[in-house]
Design a protein around this motif. Structure first.
Motif, PDB file in Angstrom:
ATOM      1  N   ALA A  20      10.481   5.830  -0.836  1.00  0.00           N
ATOM      2  CA  ALA A  20       9.932   7.149  -0.901  1.00  0.00           C
ATOM      3  C   ALA A  20       8.528   7.302  -0.603  1.00  0.00           C
ATOM      4  CB  ALA A  20      10.214   7.794  -2.329  1.00  0.00           C
ATOM      5  N   PHE A  21       7.708   6.225  -1.004  1.00  0.00           N
ATOM      6  CA  PHE A  21       6.436   6.271  -0.748  1.00  0.00           C
ATOM      7  C   PHE A  21       5.945   6.049   0.815  1.00  0.00           C
ATOM      8  CE2 PHE A  21       2.373   3.752  -0.501  1.00  0.00           C
ATOM      9  CZ  PHE A  21       1.579   4.761  -1.191  1.00  0.00           C
ATOM     10  N   ALA A  22       6.630   5.162   1.444  1.00  0.00           N
ATOM     11  CA  ALA A  22       6.582   4.812   2.760  1.00  0.00           C
ATOM     12  C   ALA A  22       6.851   6.190   3.677  1.00  0.00           C
ATOM     13  CB  ALA A  22       7.462   3.867   3.268  1.00  0.00           C
ATOM     14  N   SER A  23       7.733   7.139   3.386  1.00  0.00           N
ATOM     15  CA  SER A  23       7.864   8.252   3.991  1.00  0.00           C
ATOM     16  C   SER A  23       7.385   9.444   3.429  1.00  0.00           C
ATOM     17  CB  SER A  23       9.517   8.471   4.284  1.00  0.00           C
ATOM     18  OG  SER A  23       9.924   8.645   3.006  1.00  0.00           O
TER      19      SER A  23
ATOM     20  N   TRP B 158       6.975  -0.558  14.405  1.00  0.00           N
ATOM     21  CA  TRP B 158       6.030   0.636  13.919  1.00  0.00           C
ATOM     22  C   TRP B 158       5.427   0.109  12.742  1.00  0.00           C
ATOM     23  CZ3 TRP B 158       3.235   4.239  16.328  1.00  0.00           C
ATOM     24  CH2 TRP B 158       2.561   5.213  15.430  1.00  0.00           C
ATOM     25  N   CYS B 159       4.191   0.235  12.587  1.00  0.00           N
ATOM     26  CA  CYS B 159       3.463  -0.357  11.472  1.00  0.00           C
ATOM     27  C   CYS B 159       2.619   0.773  10.866  1.00  0.00           C
ATOM     28  CB  CYS B 159       2.507  -1.592  11.687  1.00  0.00           C
ATOM     29  SG  CYS B 159       3.594  -2.958  11.978  1.00  0.00           S
ATOM     30  N   THR B 160       2.861   0.841   9.559  1.00  0.00           N
ATOM     31  CA  THR B 160       1.864   1.749   8.729  1.00  0.00           C
ATOM     32  C   THR B 160       1.063   1.267   7.482  1.00  0.00           C
ATOM     33  OG1 THR B 160       3.700   3.772   9.318  1.00  0.00           O
ATOM     34  CG2 THR B 160       2.092   4.174   7.408  1.00  0.00           C
ATOM     35  N   LEU B 161      -0.027   1.373   7.519  1.00  0.00           N
ATOM     36  CA  LEU B 161      -0.774   0.952   6.291  1.00  0.00           C
ATOM     37  C   LEU B 161      -1.048   1.879   5.279  1.00  0.00           C
ATOM     38  CD1 LEU B 161      -2.199  -1.482   5.041  1.00  0.00           C
ATOM     39  CD2 LEU B 161      -4.283  -0.819   6.524  1.00  0.00           C
TER      40      LEU B 161
ATOM     41  N   GLN C  52       9.417   4.814  15.163  1.00  0.00           N
ATOM     42  CA  GLN C  52       8.427   5.891  14.703  1.00  0.00           C
ATOM     43  C   GLN C  52       9.143   7.015  14.001  1.00  0.00           C
ATOM     44  OE1 GLN C  52       5.580   7.253  17.273  1.00  0.00           O
ATOM     45  NE2 GLN C  52       4.336   8.395  15.528  1.00  0.00           N
ATOM     46  N   GLY C  53       9.105   7.293  12.916  1.00  0.00           N
ATOM     47  CA  GLY C  53       9.580   8.530  12.258  1.00  0.00           C
ATOM     48  C   GLY C  53      10.922   8.005  11.439  1.00  0.00           C
ATOM     49  N   ASP C  54      11.122   6.791  11.413  1.00  0.00           N
ATOM     50  CA  ASP C  54      12.461   6.258  10.274  1.00  0.00           C
ATOM     51  C   ASP C  54      11.888   6.599   8.950  1.00  0.00           C
ATOM     52  OD1 ASP C  54      13.567   5.582  12.496  1.00  0.00           O
ATOM     53  OD2 ASP C  54      13.602   3.263  12.293  1.00  0.00           O
ATOM     54  N   LYS C  55      12.999   6.964   8.175  1.00  0.00           N
ATOM     55  CA  LYS C  55      12.738   7.342   6.739  1.00  0.00           C
ATOM     56  C   LYS C  55      12.594   6.030   5.775  1.00  0.00           C
ATOM     57  CE  LYS C  55      12.776  11.678   7.278  1.00  0.00           C
ATOM     58  NZ  LYS C  55      11.687  12.494   6.887  1.00  0.00           N
ATOM     59  N   GLU C  56      13.227   5.040   6.226  1.00  0.00           N
ATOM     60  CA  GLU C  56      13.212   3.764   5.605  1.00  0.00           C
ATOM     61  C   GLU C  56      12.655   2.842   6.382  1.00  0.00           C
ATOM     62  OE1 GLU C  56      17.099   2.674   4.036  1.00  0.00           O
ATOM     63  OE2 GLU C  56      17.515   4.569   2.793  1.00  0.00           O
ATOM     64  N   PRO C  57      11.687   1.824   5.916  1.00  0.00           N
ATOM     65  CA  PRO C  57      11.170   0.667   6.443  1.00  0.00           C
ATOM     66  C   PRO C  57      12.172  -0.511   6.655  1.00  0.00           C
ATOM     67  CG  PRO C  57      10.284   0.958   4.344  1.00  0.00           C
ATOM     68  CD  PRO C  57      11.052   2.024   4.230  1.00  0.00           C
ATOM     69  N   LEU C  58      11.692  -1.226   7.680  1.00  0.00           N
ATOM     70  CA  LEU C  58      12.663  -2.568   7.434  1.00  0.00           C
ATOM     71  C   LEU C  58      12.069  -3.561   6.415  1.00  0.00           C
ATOM     72  CD1 LEU C  58      12.950  -3.079  11.396  1.00  0.00           C
ATOM     73  CD2 LEU C  58      14.566  -2.380  10.141  1.00  0.00           C
ATOM     74  N   GLY C  59      10.754  -3.393   6.377  1.00  0.00           N
ATOM     75  CA  GLY C  59      10.128  -4.324   5.242  1.00  0.00           C
ATOM     76  C   GLY C  59       8.804  -3.849   4.836  1.00  0.00           C
ATOM     77  N   VAL C  60       8.302  -4.483   3.925  1.00  0.00           N
ATOM     78  CA  VAL C  60       7.013  -4.016   3.368  1.00  0.00           C
ATOM     79  C   VAL C  60       6.213  -5.372   2.821  1.00  0.00           C
ATOM     80  CG1 VAL C  60       7.489  -3.793   1.116  1.00  0.00           C
ATOM     81  CG2 VAL C  60       5.381  -2.791   1.602  1.00  0.00           C
ATOM     82  N   ILE C  61       4.806  -5.479   3.288  1.00  0.00           N
ATOM     83  CA  ILE C  61       3.898  -6.798   3.222  1.00  0.00           C
ATOM     84  C   ILE C  61       2.757  -6.384   2.210  1.00  0.00           C
ATOM     85  CG2 ILE C  61       2.402  -8.618   3.836  1.00  0.00           C
ATOM     86  CD1 ILE C  61       3.602  -8.103   6.528  1.00  0.00           C
TER      87      ILE C  61
END
Length: 229
Positions: free
Chosen positions: A10-13, A38-41, A52-61
């Motif tokens: 939810a936070f990522a999108s 597609w990376c988002t910081l 780009q525009g996906d609701k769920e990320p593949l992962g988070v660091i």
């Protein structure tokens, strides 16, 4: 550390402001081939998506306790290294030098520890600026002397306001108390009884009167007597 995947997604999108985003070539330690992601910081969280525009990320660091370093494998590449036991290493590659430097700087400044150091440094600069401002304000403060009260003439003595006397010159009226005091300023003032004044000046008057009588008698005796027929 337990991570709530639903909250992370939810936070990522969400509409939370993004510190930096863009396409990066990414790989892990096991695979040797790079995958475009597609990376988002956002804050200290680096999300990576398949598109780009996906609701769920593949992962988070989570960018805590890691270092951002250059690599020698590919051109314009860098890595995120976790030095702790069991830590992983993530490799990234960009298409130009400016993009690589911008991503490395953004990732290095994203950790909570870095933000704490920045806040402490800013607080120190603020304290120094306030101390300098207080010192400058204290140096500009001047003590204003109190206004002199207007001089009031002594009771019983009146001055003519149109007769202006230059400063330093004292105007004394003839026959006034101040005139008598200024006749012999070197002598101490002494109060003389009226009896002594009467005696002193009375003796002089008697002496002058006696002298006048003597002169009058001599003048009469020197005159010639008239002859009676």
């Amino acid at each position: 550390m337990k991570i709530n995947e639903k909250n992370l997604c939810a936070f990522a999108s969400s509409a939370t402001p993004v510190d930096r985003d863009g396409w990066l070539d990414m790989r892990g330690e096991v695979g040797k081939s790079y995958q475009k992601r597609w990376c988002t910081l956002k804050g200290n969280l680096l999300f990576y998506f398949d598109k780009q525009g996906d609701k769920e990320p593949l992962g988070v660091i989570i960018l805590e306790g890691c270092t951002i370093e250059l690599t020698e494998e590919e051109t314009y590449s860098f890595k995120i290294v976790f030095q702790c036991e069991g830590g992983r290493t993530y490799f990234f590659c960009t298409n130009n030098q400016a993009s690589m430097e911008a991503w490395m700087k953004a990732l290095a400044c994203a950790s909570y520890d870095y933000m704490k150091l920045m806040v402490a440094e800013l607080q120190r600069q603020l304290n120094e600026a306030e101390a300098e401002a207080a010192a400058d304000a204290a140096a500009l403060v001047t003590i204003t002397p109190p206004e002199e009260e207007p001089k009031v003439p002594p009771r019983g003595q009146r001055y003519n306001p149109f007769n202006r006397v230059p400063e330093g010159d004292a105007k004394v009226v003839q026959g006034s108390r101040h005139h008598k005091e200024n006749l012999r300023p070197d002598l101490p003032r002494k109060k003389v009884p009226f009896r002594d004044i009467h005696t002193t000046y009375g003796r002089k008057i008697l002496a002058d009167r006696n002298e006048w009588r003597v002169k009058l008698l001599k003048q009469r005796s020197s005159e010639k007597p008239l002859i009676q027929l």
